[in-house]
Design a protein around this motif. Structure first.
Motif, PDB file in Angstrom:
ATOM      1  N   THR A  65       0.848  -1.201   0.000  1.00  0.00           N
ATOM      2  CA  THR A  65       0.000   0.000   0.000  1.00  0.00           C
ATOM      3  C   THR A  65       0.888   1.256   0.000  1.00  0.00           C
ATOM      4  N   GLU A  66       1.284   1.692   1.189  1.00  0.00           N
ATOM      5  CA  GLU A  66       2.094   2.914   1.318  1.00  0.00           C
ATOM      6  C   GLU A  66       3.374   2.851   0.480  1.00  0.00           C
ATOM      7  N   GLY A  67       3.954   1.668   0.457  1.00  0.00           N
ATOM      8  CA  GLY A  67       5.247   1.513  -0.219  1.00  0.00           C
ATOM      9  C   GLY A  67       5.161   1.634  -1.726  1.00  0.00           C
ATOM     10  N   ARG A  68       3.941   1.632  -2.250  1.00  0.00           N
ATOM     11  CA  ARG A  68       3.757   1.648  -3.707  1.00  0.00           C
ATOM     12  C   ARG A  68       4.400   2.874  -4.351  1.00  0.00           C
ATOM     13  N   SER A  69       4.334   3.998  -3.637  1.00  0.00           N
ATOM     14  CA  SER A  69       4.850   5.236  -4.234  1.00  0.00           C
ATOM     15  C   SER A  69       6.306   5.504  -3.835  1.00  0.00           C
ATOM     16  N   SER A  77       9.483  -7.441  -6.121  1.00  0.00           N
ATOM     17  CA  SER A  77       8.483  -7.467  -5.058  1.00  0.00           C
ATOM     18  C   SER A  77       9.131  -7.467  -3.676  1.00  0.00           C
ATOM     19  N   TYR A  78      10.316  -8.063  -3.553  1.00  0.00           N
ATOM     20  CA  TYR A  78      10.955  -8.067  -2.232  1.00  0.00           C
ATOM     21  C   TYR A  78      11.259  -6.634  -1.792  1.00  0.00           C
ATOM     22  N   THR A  79      11.892  -5.871  -2.669  1.00  0.00           N
ATOM     23  CA  THR A  79      12.282  -4.514  -2.261  1.00  0.00           C
ATOM     24  C   THR A  79      11.048  -3.631  -2.024  1.00  0.00           C
ATOM     25  N   ARG A  80      10.015  -3.797  -2.853  1.00  0.00           N
ATOM     26  CA  ARG A  80       8.815  -2.975  -2.647  1.00  0.00           C
ATOM     27  C   ARG A  80       8.084  -3.386  -1.373  1.00  0.00           C
ATOM     28  N   SER A  81       8.123  -4.667  -1.050  1.00  0.00           N
ATOM     29  CA  SER A  81       7.483  -5.110   0.193  1.00  0.00           C
ATOM     30  C   SER A  81       8.247  -4.581   1.406  1.00  0.00           C
ATOM     31  N   VAL A  82       9.576  -4.601   1.343  1.00  0.00           N
ATOM     32  CA  VAL A  82      10.367  -4.078   2.472  1.00  0.00           C
ATOM     33  C   VAL A  82      10.086  -2.582   2.651  1.00  0.00           C
ATOM     34  N   ALA A  83      10.039  -1.860   1.543  1.00  0.00           N
ATOM     35  CA  ALA A  83       9.738  -0.420   1.616  1.00  0.00           C
ATOM     36  C   ALA A  83       8.362  -0.210   2.247  1.00  0.00           C
ATOM     37  N   ALA A 100      24.918  -6.483   3.698  1.00  0.00           N
ATOM     38  CA  ALA A 100      26.089  -6.621   2.850  1.00  0.00           C
ATOM     39  C   ALA A 100      25.533  -6.672   1.434  1.00  0.00           C
ATOM     40  N   ASP A 101      25.882  -5.688   0.639  1.00  0.00           N
ATOM     41  CA  ASP A 101      25.136  -5.463  -0.600  1.00  0.00           C
ATOM     42  C   ASP A 101      25.215  -6.596  -1.609  1.00  0.00           C
ATOM     43  N   HIS A 102      24.222  -6.656  -2.453  1.00  0.00           N
ATOM     44  CA  HIS A 102      24.353  -7.546  -3.594  1.00  0.00           C
ATOM     45  C   HIS A 102      23.613  -7.038  -4.799  1.00  0.00           C
ATOM     46  N   CYS A 103      22.762  -6.017  -4.670  1.00  0.00           N
ATOM     47  CA  CYS A 103      21.922  -5.656  -5.801  1.00  0.00           C
ATOM     48  C   CYS A 103      21.450  -4.208  -5.638  1.00  0.00           C
ATOM     49  N   VAL A 104      21.396  -3.490  -6.754  1.00  0.00           N
ATOM     50  CA  VAL A 104      21.047  -2.066  -6.709  1.00  0.00           C
ATOM     51  C   VAL A 104      19.645  -1.847  -6.126  1.00  0.00           C
ATOM     52  N   GLN A 105      18.710  -2.743  -6.464  1.00  0.00           N
ATOM     53  CA  GLN A 105      17.341  -2.540  -5.979  1.00  0.00           C
ATOM     54  C   GLN A 105      17.274  -2.624  -4.454  1.00  0.00           C
ATOM     55  N   LEU A 106      18.098  -3.485  -3.895  1.00  0.00           N
ATOM     56  CA  LEU A 106      18.088  -3.612  -2.433  1.00  0.00           C
ATOM     57  C   LEU A 106      18.537  -2.300  -1.787  1.00  0.00           C
ATOM     58  N   LEU A 107      19.437  -1.606  -2.462  1.00  0.00           N
ATOM     59  CA  LEU A 107      19.896  -0.320  -1.916  1.00  0.00           C
ATOM     60  C   LEU A 107      18.737   0.672  -1.874  1.00  0.00           C
ATOM     61  N   GLY A 108      17.840   0.578  -2.852  1.00  0.00           N
ATOM     62  CA  GLY A 108      16.655   1.441  -2.857  1.00  0.00           C
ATOM     63  C   GLY A 108      15.788   1.179  -1.640  1.00  0.00           C
ATOM     64  N   ALA A 110      16.832  -0.032   1.190  1.00  0.00           N
ATOM     65  CA  ALA A 110      17.565   0.471   2.363  1.00  0.00           C
ATOM     66  C   ALA A 110      17.362   1.976   2.500  1.00  0.00           C
ATOM     67  N   ASP A 111      17.360   2.679   1.370  1.00  0.00           N
ATOM     68  CA  ASP A 111      17.147   4.143   1.417  1.00  0.00           C
ATOM     69  C   ASP A 111      15.757   4.476   1.958  1.00  0.00           C
ATOM     70  N   VAL A 112      14.754   3.683   1.577  1.00  0.00           N
ATOM     71  CA  VAL A 112      13.398   3.937   2.085  1.00  0.00           C
ATOM     72  C   VAL A 112      13.358   3.727   3.600  1.00  0.00           C
ATOM     73  N   ILE A 113      14.046   2.684   4.078  1.00  0.00           N
ATOM     74  CA  ILE A 113      14.069   2.458   5.532  1.00  0.00           C
ATOM     75  C   ILE A 113      14.733   3.649   6.226  1.00  0.00           C
ATOM     76  N   ARG A 114      15.837   4.126   5.656  1.00  0.00           N
ATOM     77  CA  ARG A 114      16.518   5.298   6.250  1.00  0.00           C
ATOM     78  C   ARG A 114      15.553   6.478   6.336  1.00  0.00           C
ATOM     79  N   TRP A 115      14.749   6.647   5.280  1.00  0.00           N
ATOM     80  CA  TRP A 115      13.799   7.764   5.235  1.00  0.00           C
ATOM     81  C   TRP A 115      12.658   7.543   6.239  1.00  0.00           C
ATOM     82  N   ALA A 116      12.150   6.313   6.303  1.00  0.00           N
ATOM     83  CA  ALA A 116      10.984   6.043   7.157  1.00  0.00           C
ATOM     84  C   ALA A 116      11.359   5.913   8.628  1.00  0.00           C
TER      85      ALA A 116
END
Ligand code: SF4
Length: 388
Positions: A65-69, A77-83, A100-108, A110-116
């Motif tokens: 829901t909220e994470g959609r935007s 779906s994993y990264t959008r669900s985490v967001a 420990a990074d592995h993929c650019v989308q995961l960094l996105g 992580a950024d949403v968590i930092r923001w939220a």
């Protein structure tokens, strides 16, 4: 027959279905912090050695829901669900996040968590993805040290080599037990569904490792040999799906089509339990070695290594398990898998190994359409076997 399902399976299933609920009750019971980490390369032993609970954040089944935007629609779906979980407060139980990074989308994500959750510490260790350059080992070792410093600061505990060594032994023994279930399935000594095996592995990413190991030991204790599966079943290998587990309904559906799943390279499967951390020498060096070794044990499309590749590993694994074909499960928009899949497909096609691609999404499962495709695939393999 001694049914392993009677021996603690429901506790593993409860943790696998509700990781956040498990984390809340563990925290209430112990009064200790819970540290969220992300798939696929974080060494949980390091967090465990501080006395905190390391928990790999899982994709939630609730609709986004909220994470959609907060992330583009073309993120997996994993990264959008985490967001989404961060935005709606589902991740509030965590005292910190480490990855420990592995993929650019995961960094996105992580950024949403930092923001939220700006008040919650987040540490990101950029483990080198090129595994066999002359400098790779030293760089990974440096990052392990950086992770150690951050984790120590978060929990307020110094990680000694002795305590880390003990954590390593605990995680190794847990992985060994999980591999025992896999080995018994492959040999035909244990009839266990792919969905049930997923519960065993997923719950190990969530639960206190000693509690989990004790339940696994109990489940294996006195387990009788099952009757062999009917030879008419087509033997399949499940491949792909990084970061989040495929839906159990999808695994059940595949097995309902006359299939025996004999092996996999899924993250919530063989990939996660493939590699032990060395138990001799410096344990911090050992964590760096583990990171480099696991791409040899189970090569990953997110890593680069000249002397190993996923397709050769897959072909060898198919020979070992006597699988008749491969179903690749691809989370929609998972770029590393999308980019690697054509290479995998070409190698399997060249060897005449049947392969079926199923794309998965966060919302729902097109069950009847998938069933038809799997049935057709199984029929094709059965005809090929009869003709051989
Ligand atoms: S590897 Fe795939 S599933 Fe995992 S975060 Fe990246 S895109 Fe998503």
């Amino acid at each position: 027959m001694t049914d392993f399902r009677l021996r603690g399976f429901s506790r593993l299933q409860a943790a696998a279905q509700d990781p956040i609920g498990y984390a809340r009750s563990w925290k209430a019971r112990t009064g200790r912090p819970v540290i969220g980490s992300f798939p696929m390369n974080f060494p949980s032993e390091l967090v465990h050695a501080t006395g905190a609970l390391p928990l790999i954040v899982q994709e939630s089944r609730t609709p986004i829901t909220e994470g959609r935007s907060l992330l583009p629609e073309f993120y997996c779906s994993y990264t959008r669900s985490v967001a989404d979980q961060a935005a709606v407060g589902e991740l509030d139980v965590f005292d910190a996040f480490v990855l420990a990074d592995h993929c650019v989308q995961l960094l996105g994500a992580a950024d949403v968590i930092r923001w939220a959750k700006p008040e919650t510490p987040m540490h990101f260790a950029q483990f080198i993805s090129s595994m066999d350059d002359p400098w790779s080992g030293a760089q990974v070792r440096d990052k392990v040290d950086a992770l150690r410093v951050e984790v120590e600061e978060i929990v307020g505990v110094t990680v000694t080599p002795e305590v880390l060594g003990a954590s390593i032994r605990l995680f190794n023994s847990n992985r060994r037990l999980l591999r025992e279930f896999y080995d018994r399935r492959k040999s035909g000594a244990l009839r266990i569904s792919a969905g049930e095996l997923q519960v065993l592995v997923k719950s190990s990413m969530v639960m206190d490792i000693e509690e989990h190991t004790s339940i696994l030991n109990d489940m294996l204790d006195g387990l009788d040999v099952d009757s062999a599966a009917p030879a008419s079943l087509v033997r399949l290998h499940l491949s792909g799906h990084f970061c989040a587990p495929p839906r159990v309904e999808l695994l059940d559906l595949i097995e309902e089509c006359g299939v025996l799943v004999v092996n996999d390279d899924l993250y919530h499967g063989t990939r996660y339990i493939s590699t032990d951390v060395p138990e001799t020498g410096d344990p911090f060096d050992a964590l760096a070695t583990w990171y480099l070794d696991r791409n040899v044990s189970a090569p990953c499309g997110t890593r680069v290594q000249r002397n190993v590749d996923w397709d050769s590993y897959l072909v060898a694994s198919l020979e070992d398990s006597r699988a008749d074909g491969v179903i690749t499960l691809m989370a929609k928009f998972c770029e590393p898998l999308m980019l690697y899949y054509p290479e995998l497909r070409r190698v399997l096609d060249d060897r005449g190994i049947p392969v079926l691609l199923i794309e998965t999404e966060h919302e729902g499962l097109a069950a009847e359409s998938v069933r038809t495709r799997v049935e057709t695939f199984v029929e094709r393999i059965s005809r090929k076997k009869v003709a051989a």
